[in-house]
Design a protein around this motif. Structure first.
Motif, PDB file in Angstrom:
ATOM      1  N   GLU A   1     -23.021   1.361 -34.370  1.00  0.00           N
ATOM      2  CA  GLU A   1     -22.561   2.737 -34.568  1.00  0.00           C
ATOM      3  C   GLU A   1     -21.299   3.050 -33.775  1.00  0.00           C
ATOM      4  OE1 GLU A   1     -24.455   7.243 -34.013  1.00  0.00           O
ATOM      5  OE2 GLU A   1     -25.755   5.478 -34.026  1.00  0.00           O
TER       6      GLU A   1
ATOM      7  N   GLN B   1     -17.917   2.213 -35.625  1.00  0.00           N
ATOM      8  CA  GLN B   1     -17.618   2.658 -36.982  1.00  0.00           C
ATOM      9  C   GLN B   1     -16.435   3.619 -37.045  1.00  0.00           C
ATOM     10  OE1 GLN B   1     -20.994   3.795 -39.353  1.00  0.00           O
ATOM     11  NE2 GLN B   1     -22.272   2.154 -38.568  1.00  0.00           N
TER      12      GLN B   1
ATOM     13  N   GLU C   1     -23.033   1.402 -45.210  1.00  0.00           N
ATOM     14  CA  GLU C   1     -24.237   0.818 -44.619  1.00  0.00           C
ATOM     15  C   GLU C   1     -25.265   0.544 -45.716  1.00  0.00           C
ATOM     16  OE1 GLU C   1     -26.232  -0.413 -42.595  1.00  0.00           O
ATOM     17  OE2 GLU C   1     -25.355  -0.335 -40.608  1.00  0.00           O
TER      18      GLU C   1
END
Length: 540
Positions: A307, A310, A323
């Motif tokens: 995370e 990203q 995802e």
């Protein structure tokens, strides 16, 4: 940077309506799409460029070569080959006559390689010289192989059962009456414990992989899909079916190269690409430059991207990351379109599938609680049909008529699934259950850490201790005491690693998946730092 707008449906109708249940086989898909798209490019692989018509000709020609070599419907053909034309020629030829391709990781050696060849019962091996050399080094009982097609130049002495890979000439074979539930391939998982299991993948499973991936990626017609991932894994094979079903072109590179990645996307005018979690920090670690946005890619299928990377990735490179969740045994079962995505989650269960989060007795747990993810498909043969030659493992994995993934997840009240860790990666220390994934996320948030893997090692108390294997960013150093202070403010005291080892690289598969079982087997080494040995006490 040129951007194209995604289309959230097949360009000329729903793919499911275009291909009836009986049509969901590779020979039928090849012929149907050749009629529709003709000389449009389907596959670019090195200096080879195949149209949709060429793909049918290749399938028929190599189907005939395989039949002449004594291969019949249901026979297995082992394939040790990097990303090159011979891989696809073999796969298409096998599918055309109803034979089964057994792609083998080109890094397989020793016991693993012998197991795959023996378990699959492959009669023919198609291999590059390096793979054939590894086979020749195997010890023990004779293999079931009857003949070998050798790819490329070699000093291999002439033997009746070892022949050069044939050229595509002649009329070609008629397509066999293949059914959607017939096996297309057996893919051996790189399991963390025990012998690899051969996943029996039917033709219809890859039809559904293509359908669901195309829907979530928003693929339209005439897209250019670009992959650097190995064809012997599900991801790249899936990309071929995405291209085939949508009338697009798939470009397959030899391998992933961080230095050449963006330039290749620009040169091929790619609109879609594929990255794995480990590739993202590698690309981010390179010096920024004009090549970062000199491409036309709008979206990347990117399962498992941490995370914390990203937002930086999207801002720097100007493409969206999609995802999702799937496995060799299943399909693209959990995901979300870009406008549905919730950061940190895998998405929702897709139409055509069912998903539950259960305890160790398969009882469903309440929303928000952690448990094992189990899955079921509504469409025939959209999942694998079992593990080849391992009936006991098949029954164990598909018990109670649900596939047990071995993944610990949670599902919130909105239906969004969050990955926690692999069940076998959970660590139990001092009576506490620790998620290796959660510890890894803390470590990866440290600005000087590039890659981290957390795993259990045995303690003096017959439970587990937490160990972290870490690769630092280039040119930096990190004192272990400083790392402990960083951790103890960001995780429970009992989860702070006792053991830390800095490494140049972590053992990984060809697709970049860290092989934790190798780290567990290696365990504590003379280079491992032990916080208890230096008297460091973690604050509670």
């Amino acid at each position: 940077m040129h951007q194209t707008s995604p289309s959230h449906a097949a360009p000329d109708g729903d793919l499911v309506a275009l291909f009836s249940a009986a049509d969901r086989t590779l020979p039928t898909m090849l012929q149907r799409q050749a009629e529709r798209h003709g000389d449009r490019a389907l596959l670019v692989l090195g200096d080879q460029r195949w149209s949709y018509r060429d793909a049918v000709r290749m399938a028929a020609a190599y189907g005939e070569k395989l039949r002449a070599a004594g291969i019949a419907a249901g026979d297995r053909v082992a394939l040790i080959c990097t990303n090159r034309a011979e891989f696809m020629q073999t796969l298409l030829g096998c599918a055309w006559i109803g034979a089964v391709t057994v792609p083998i990781n080109v890094a397989a050696r020793g016991v693993q390689l012998r197991h795959v060849l023996t378990n699959s019962g492959a009669r023919l091996l198609v291999s590059e010289p390096e793979g054939w050399a590894a086979v020749n080094q195997l010890e023990g009982e004779p293999l079931p192989l009857e003949r070998v097609w050798l790819i490329g130049a070699s000093s291999e002495p002439a033997r009746s059962h070892v022949q050069p890979f044939p050229h595509a000439d002649g009329v070609g074979a008629d397509a066999a009456p293949v059914r959607p539930g017939d096996m297309l391939a057996i893919l051996y998982t790189s399991g963390t414990t025990g012998l690899s299991k051969g996943v029996c993948c039917p033709h219809a499973q890859y039809f559904w992989w293509g359908v669901h991936s195309a829907r979530l990626l928003g693929l339209g017609e005439k897209e250019v899909l670009h992959t650097t991932l190995p064809l012997f894994h599900t991801n790249a094979l899936n990309a071929f079916f995405q291209a085939l079903l949508t009338g697009s072109t798939l470009v397959v590179e030899k391998r992933f190269s961080a230095s050449a990645f963006w330039e290749a996307l620009a040169n091929h005018h790619a609109t879609v690409t594929y990255v794995l979690g480990a590739m993202v920090p590698i690309l981010l670690a390179r010096q920024p430059g004009p090549q970062d946005r000199a491409h036309g890619v709008r979206i990347a299928l990117a399962p498992g991207v941490p995370e914390q990377f990203q937002a930086e990735f999207v801002a720097r490179f100007g493409l969206h990351l999609l995802e999702g969740y799937g496995s060799t045994e299943t399909n693209f079962v959990i995901g979300a379109t870009l406008d549905e995505q919730v950061l940190g989650t895998m998405g929702k269960v897709r139409d055509g599938f069912e998903a539950r989060v259960v305890d160790d007795q398969d009882n469903e747990v309440p929303a928000g609680e952690q448990g094992e993810l189990i899955l079921r498909a509504k469409e025939p043969f959209s999942f694998a049909t079992g593990y080849f030659g391992m009936a006991d493992k098949t029954v164990e994995a598909w018990r109670n008529l649900w596939f047990h993934t071995g993944d610990r997840v949670s599902c919130d009240e909105r239906g969004y699934f969050r990955f926690i860790d692999r069940l076998k990666d959970a660590i139990r220390r001092r009576g506490e259950n620790i998620s290796s994934y959660e510890v890894e996320q803390v470590l990866l948030s440290h600005p000087q850490i590039e890659v981290a893997a957390v795993f259990p090692v045995r303690s003096e108390l017959a439970e587990d201790e937490v160990m972290a294997a870490i690769v630092l960013r280039e040119g930096v150093a990190l004192d272990e005491i400083e790392l402990m202070r960083f951790c103890e403010t960001r995780m429970a005291y009992f989860a702070v690693p006792r053991y830390v080892e800095y490494m140049v690289r972590l053992p990984a598969t060809e697709s970049g998946k860290i092989q934790k079982f190798k780290l567990r087997e290696r365990g504590i080494s003379p280079d491992t730092w032990d916080r208890e040995a230096v008297g460091y006490k973690v604050a509670r």
